[in-house]
Motif scaffolding. Sequence first.
Motif, PDB file in Angstrom:
ATOM      1  N   CYS A   1      65.548 -35.233  23.231  1.00 27.87           N
ATOM      2  CA  CYS A   1      66.171 -34.447  24.231  1.00 27.87           C
ATOM      3  C   CYS A   1      67.259 -33.355  23.599  1.00 27.87           C
ATOM      4  O   CYS A   1      67.546 -32.312  24.292  1.00 27.87           O
ATOM      5  CB  CYS A   1      67.375 -35.304  24.792  1.00 27.87           C
ATOM      6  SG  CYS A   1      66.622 -36.666  25.890  1.00 27.87           S
ATOM      7  N   ASN A   2      66.952 -33.149  22.284  1.00 29.71           N
ATOM      8  CA  ASN A   2      67.676 -32.316  21.617  1.00 29.71           C
ATOM      9  C   ASN A   2      66.758 -31.094  21.121  1.00 29.71           C
ATOM     10  O   ASN A   2      67.059 -30.049  20.623  1.00 29.71           O
ATOM     11  CB  ASN A   2      68.298 -32.438  20.311  1.00 29.71           C
ATOM     12  CG  ASN A   2      68.982 -31.622  19.248  1.00 29.71           C
ATOM     13  OD1 ASN A   2      68.739 -31.145  18.220  1.00 29.71           O
ATOM     14  ND2 ASN A   2      69.940 -30.979  19.940  1.00 29.71           N
TER      15      ASN A   2
ATOM     16  N   HIS B   1      63.818 -29.477  28.284  1.00 32.02           N
ATOM     17  CA  HIS B   1      62.748 -29.860  29.100  1.00 32.02           C
ATOM     18  C   HIS B   1      63.673 -30.375  30.259  1.00 32.02           C
ATOM     19  O   HIS B   1      64.692 -29.726  30.653  1.00 32.02           O
ATOM     20  CB  HIS B   1      62.573 -31.344  28.383  1.00 32.02           C
ATOM     21  CG  HIS B   1      63.932 -32.241  28.253  1.00 32.02           C
ATOM     22  ND1 HIS B   1      64.920 -31.956  27.350  1.00 32.02           N
ATOM     23  CD2 HIS B   1      64.459 -33.090  29.052  1.00 32.02           C
ATOM     24  CE1 HIS B   1      65.835 -32.805  27.520  1.00 32.02           C
ATOM     25  NE2 HIS B   1      65.680 -33.598  28.539  1.00 32.02           N
ATOM     26  N   GLY B   2      62.692 -30.501  31.245  1.00 31.68           N
ATOM     27  CA  GLY B   2      63.187 -30.924  32.652  1.00 31.68           C
ATOM     28  C   GLY B   2      63.232 -31.983  33.343  1.00 31.68           C
ATOM     29  O   GLY B   2      62.767 -32.957  32.771  1.00 31.68           O
TER      30      GLY B   2
ATOM     31  N   GLN C   1      67.380 -24.299  37.765  1.00 32.74           N
ATOM     32  CA  GLN C   1      68.274 -23.644  36.855  1.00 32.74           C
ATOM     33  C   GLN C   1      68.056 -24.467  35.310  1.00 32.74           C
ATOM     34  O   GLN C   1      67.667 -25.756  35.611  1.00 32.74           O
ATOM     35  CB  GLN C   1      69.610 -23.814  37.544  1.00 32.74           C
ATOM     36  CG  GLN C   1      69.856 -22.832  38.769  1.00 32.74           C
ATOM     37  CD  GLN C   1      69.368 -21.806  38.793  1.00 32.74           C
ATOM     38  OE1 GLN C   1      69.778 -20.892  37.565  1.00 32.74           O
ATOM     39  NE2 GLN C   1      68.644 -21.047  39.568  1.00 32.74           N
ATOM     40  N   ASP C   2      68.882 -23.860  34.396  1.00 35.16           N
ATOM     41  CA  ASP C   2      69.067 -24.426  33.161  1.00 35.16           C
ATOM     42  C   ASP C   2      70.413 -25.024  33.186  1.00 35.16           C
ATOM     43  O   ASP C   2      71.273 -24.132  33.241  1.00 35.16           O
ATOM     44  CB  ASP C   2      68.620 -23.314  32.094  1.00 35.16           C
ATOM     45  CG  ASP C   2      69.072 -23.978  30.708  1.00 35.16           C
ATOM     46  OD1 ASP C   2      69.525 -25.155  30.709  1.00 35.16           O
ATOM     47  OD2 ASP C   2      68.523 -23.449  29.852  1.00 35.16           O
ATOM     48  N   LEU C   3      70.508 -26.317  33.145  1.00 34.21           N
ATOM     49  CA  LEU C   3      72.116 -26.761  33.230  1.00 34.21           C
ATOM     50  C   LEU C   3      73.060 -26.285  32.128  1.00 34.21           C
ATOM     51  O   LEU C   3      74.018 -25.936  32.321  1.00 34.21           O
ATOM     52  CB  LEU C   3      71.923 -28.231  33.357  1.00 34.21           C
ATOM     53  CG  LEU C   3      71.109 -28.787  34.382  1.00 34.21           C
ATOM     54  CD1 LEU C   3      71.239 -30.523  34.316  1.00 34.21           C
ATOM     55  CD2 LEU C   3      71.792 -28.419  35.848  1.00 34.21           C
TER      56      LEU C   3
ATOM     57  N   GLU D   1      68.346 -39.396  36.445  1.00 25.12           N
ATOM     58  CA  GLU D   1      67.751 -38.334  35.612  1.00 25.12           C
ATOM     59  C   GLU D   1      66.213 -38.637  35.309  1.00 25.12           C
ATOM     60  O   GLU D   1      65.750 -37.807  35.202  1.00 25.12           O
ATOM     61  CB  GLU D   1      68.877 -38.376  34.217  1.00 25.12           C
ATOM     62  CG  GLU D   1      68.305 -37.175  33.603  1.00 25.12           C
ATOM     63  CD  GLU D   1      69.081 -37.373  32.071  1.00 25.12           C
ATOM     64  OE1 GLU D   1      69.028 -38.627  31.391  1.00 25.12           O
ATOM     65  OE2 GLU D   1      70.089 -36.565  31.689  1.00 25.12           O
ATOM     66  N   THR D   2      66.208 -39.983  34.997  1.00 27.39           N
ATOM     67  CA  THR D   2      64.725 -40.286  34.451  1.00 27.39           C
ATOM     68  C   THR D   2      64.682 -41.854  35.170  1.00 27.39           C
ATOM     69  O   THR D   2      65.392 -42.372  35.603  1.00 27.39           O
ATOM     70  CB  THR D   2      64.681 -40.495  33.060  1.00 27.39           C
ATOM     71  OG1 THR D   2      65.481 -41.691  32.655  1.00 27.39           O
ATOM     72  CG2 THR D   2      65.149 -39.331  32.085  1.00 27.39           C
TER      73      THR D   2
END
Length: 149
Positions: A35-36, A41-42, A83-85, A125-126
């Motif tokens: 995730c880093n 990623h989306g 959007q990109d959070l 989220e997932t």
Amino acid sequence: MAQATITRRYRFCAAHRLHTDQLSAEDNRVTFGKCNNPNGHGHNYVVFVSVRGDIHPVSHQVVDVPQLDAVVAQIVVQRFDHQDLNLDPEFSTQTTTGENLVLLIWDLLVDKLPAGRLVKVGVIETRDNYFEYSGSTENSRREEGVRHG
Ligand code: NI
């Protein structure tokens, strides 16, 4: 008068990257794993908004659903969808974890609904990650002065 709670489901798609300037590059990789990834990623986020209230004597509902939908669409979905959070002003000093996102969505909504009506916000989220916040008086972003300080 009898009370009940309605939960409405909303969705938005957004990109993000888990990263904090409080950690070194290596510690970021260790803490957040893939995730880093610098490319981000989306997720297809799902947001649950639970509102409590008296059951209206005429409508037999606890909330005007189209009105609630309009508020959430305007305040949450339009803000984050596609959007990109990480670029959202509220995340300029916060990591875009599900925990911080669910707190932010709560803070955005709580003042837009009549006092005491919002009882819980949930964020999927997932497949395996679900976050929720019920506005406990401790640890709120507002009380820490993060949003307004
Ligand atoms: Ni993620």
